[in-house]
Design a protein around this motif. Structure first.
Motif, PDB file in Angstrom:
ATOM      1  N   SER A   1       0.809  -1.203  -0.037  1.00  9.21           N
ATOM      2  CA  SER A   1       0.027  -0.066   0.116  1.00  9.21           C
ATOM      3  C   SER A   1       0.916   1.274  -0.165  1.00  9.21           C
ATOM      4  O   SER A   1       1.969   1.190   0.362  1.00  9.21           O
ATOM      5  CB  SER A   1      -0.902   0.164   1.010  1.00  9.21           C
ATOM      6  N   PRO A   2       0.428   2.390  -0.365  1.00  8.09           N
ATOM      7  CA  PRO A   2       1.225   3.498  -0.453  1.00  8.09           C
ATOM      8  C   PRO A   2       1.621   3.964   1.079  1.00  8.09           C
ATOM      9  O   PRO A   2       2.721   4.897   1.223  1.00  8.09           O
ATOM     10  CB  PRO A   2       0.472   4.710  -1.174  1.00  8.09           C
ATOM     11  N   GLY A   3       0.884   3.689   2.223  1.00  8.18           N
ATOM     12  CA  GLY A   3       1.247   3.989   3.541  1.00  8.18           C
ATOM     13  C   GLY A   3       0.821   5.467   3.744  1.00  8.18           C
ATOM     14  O   GLY A   3       0.178   6.243   2.934  1.00  8.18           O
ATOM     15  N   VAL A   4       0.880   5.846   4.984  1.00  5.17           N
ATOM     16  CA  VAL A   4       0.561   7.140   5.309  1.00  5.17           C
ATOM     17  C   VAL A   4       1.178   8.263   4.740  1.00  5.17           C
ATOM     18  O   VAL A   4       0.610   9.491   4.530  1.00  5.17           O
ATOM     19  CB  VAL A   4       0.327   7.350   6.945  1.00  5.17           C
ATOM     20  N   GLU A   5       2.479   8.246   4.426  1.00  4.11           N
ATOM     21  CA  GLU A   5       3.491   9.216   3.879  1.00  4.11           C
ATOM     22  C   GLU A   5       3.452   8.814   2.419  1.00  4.11           C
ATOM     23  O   GLU A   5       4.640   8.938   2.123  1.00  4.11           O
ATOM     24  CB  GLU A   5       4.602   9.374   4.643  1.00  4.11           C
ATOM     25  N   ARG A   6       2.485   8.567   1.883  1.00  7.21           N
ATOM     26  CA  ARG A   6       2.616   8.173   0.323  1.00  7.21           C
ATOM     27  C   ARG A   6       3.270   9.252  -0.347  1.00  7.21           C
ATOM     28  O   ARG A   6       3.009  10.430  -0.475  1.00  7.21           O
ATOM     29  CB  ARG A   6       1.058   7.804  -0.174  1.00  7.21           C
ATOM     30  N   VAL A   7       3.838   8.626  -1.494  1.00  3.03           N
ATOM     31  CA  VAL A   7       4.634   9.454  -2.551  1.00  3.03           C
ATOM     32  C   VAL A   7       3.532   9.870  -3.357  1.00  3.03           C
ATOM     33  O   VAL A   7       2.686   8.933  -4.008  1.00  3.03           O
ATOM     34  CB  VAL A   7       5.983   8.840  -3.135  1.00  3.03           C
ATOM     35  N   LEU A   8       3.382  11.147  -4.076  1.00  2.10           N
ATOM     36  CA  LEU A   8       2.578  11.586  -4.932  1.00  2.10           C
ATOM     37  C   LEU A   8       3.174  11.272  -6.558  1.00  2.10           C
ATOM     38  O   LEU A   8       4.392  12.296  -6.530  1.00  2.10           O
ATOM     39  CB  LEU A   8       2.292  13.184  -4.933  1.00  2.10           C
ATOM     40  N   LYS A   9       3.005  10.761  -7.237  1.00  4.89           N
ATOM     41  CA  LYS A   9       3.490   9.927  -8.495  1.00  4.89           C
ATOM     42  C   LYS A   9       2.845  10.685  -9.625  1.00  4.89           C
ATOM     43  O   LYS A   9       3.419  11.248 -10.520  1.00  4.89           O
ATOM     44  CB  LYS A   9       3.660   8.848  -8.703  1.00  4.89           C
ATOM     45  N   LYS A  10       1.522  10.575  -9.584  1.00  2.93           N
ATOM     46  CA  LYS A  10       0.612  10.781 -10.778  1.00  2.93           C
ATOM     47  C   LYS A  10      -0.229  12.286 -10.608  1.00  2.93           C
ATOM     48  O   LYS A  10      -0.154  12.790  -9.461  1.00  2.93           O
ATOM     49  CB  LYS A  10      -0.515   9.859 -11.164  1.00  2.93           C
ATOM     50  N   ASP A  11      -0.232  12.903 -11.814  1.00  2.00           N
ATOM     51  CA  ASP A  11      -0.855  14.084 -11.707  1.00  2.00           C
ATOM     52  C   ASP A  11      -2.267  14.268 -10.903  1.00  2.00           C
ATOM     53  O   ASP A  11      -2.507  14.978 -10.326  1.00  2.00           O
ATOM     54  CB  ASP A  11      -1.193  14.667 -13.254  1.00  2.00           C
ATOM     55  N   LYS A  12      -2.873  13.225 -10.986  1.00  2.00           N
ATOM     56  CA  LYS A  12      -4.348  13.028 -10.427  1.00  2.00           C
ATOM     57  C   LYS A  12      -4.223  13.035  -8.802  1.00  2.00           C
ATOM     58  O   LYS A  12      -5.189  13.310  -7.856  1.00  2.00           O
ATOM     59  CB  LYS A  12      -5.221  11.611 -10.726  1.00  2.00           C
ATOM     60  N   ASP A  13      -2.840  12.570  -8.344  1.00  2.00           N
ATOM     61  CA  ASP A  13      -2.549  12.435  -7.059  1.00  2.00           C
ATOM     62  C   ASP A  13      -2.660  14.105  -6.448  1.00  2.00           C
ATOM     63  O   ASP A  13      -3.122  14.268  -5.072  1.00  2.00           O
ATOM     64  CB  ASP A  13      -1.311  11.929  -6.546  1.00  2.00           C
ATOM     65  N   TYR A  14      -2.331  15.056  -7.106  1.00  2.00           N
ATOM     66  CA  TYR A  14      -2.189  16.376  -6.782  1.00  2.00           C
ATOM     67  C   TYR A  14      -3.580  17.019  -6.580  1.00  2.00           C
ATOM     68  O   TYR A  14      -3.958  17.958  -5.744  1.00  2.00           O
ATOM     69  CB  TYR A  14      -1.298  17.243  -7.471  1.00  2.00           C
TER      70      TYR A  14
END
Length: 155
Positions: free
Chosen positions: A81-94
């Motif tokens: 899973s991405p975890g609580v401090e997940r990395v923002l990788k894709k434009d939709k994450d922003y």
């Protein structure tokens, strides 16, 4: 087999499966770390990802990869899973995490800093826009950012 190809094959295999289980693929990596190769798949869903979710995806992907056999060398499969401090990788994450506190790690210093934390305003014209207490509203080109991740806030 090329790294990109393996990643594409995995995404093609997994996308319909995870959608039917109300999950999404956050990231797929096929990387060499030391002497070993890792096929790492990060999944997410509305509720927290469970160990059962990871096992379900792992079992399905293993079965499918055995049929297609796109990877010639030995590798370890990791479903996470991405975890609580997940990395923002894709434009939709922003878009998804607007209003949350994020940390940007930069390739080069910006106003004397290599890491900047602030509230995510969004992604505008390929610039990550955050609101920082000390600096106000900042726009940093995505190409200048080595890592963007959520920050856990303790109340």
């Amino acid at each position: 087999m090329k790294k990109k190809r393996v990643v594409d094959v995995v995404e093609d295999i997994l996308t319909p499966f995870v959608k039917t289980h109300d999950m999404e693929i956050v990231d797929v990596e096929f990387v060499k770390e030391g002497p070993y190769r890792y096929l790492r798949v990060t999944i997410d869903k509305e509720e927290p990802v469970t160990l059962d979710d990871c096992q379900l995806v792992s079992k399905y992907l293993n079965e499918q990869l055995d049929k297609v056999d796109p990877i010639e060398e030995q590798y370890f499969l990791e479903i996470t899973s991405p975890g609580v401090e997940r990395v923002l990788k894709k434009d939709k994450d922003y878009e998804k995490f607007k209003g949350r506190v994020i940390q940007l790690k930069l390739f080069h210093t910006f106003e004397g800093q290599k890491a900047i934390t602030g509230t995510l305003v969004g992604l505008i014209d390929d610039h990550i826009v955050i609101e920082n207490e000390a600096m106000g509203k900042i726009e940093i080109p995505k190409s200048k950012v080595s890592l963007a991740k959520l920050v856990v806030e303790f109340e």
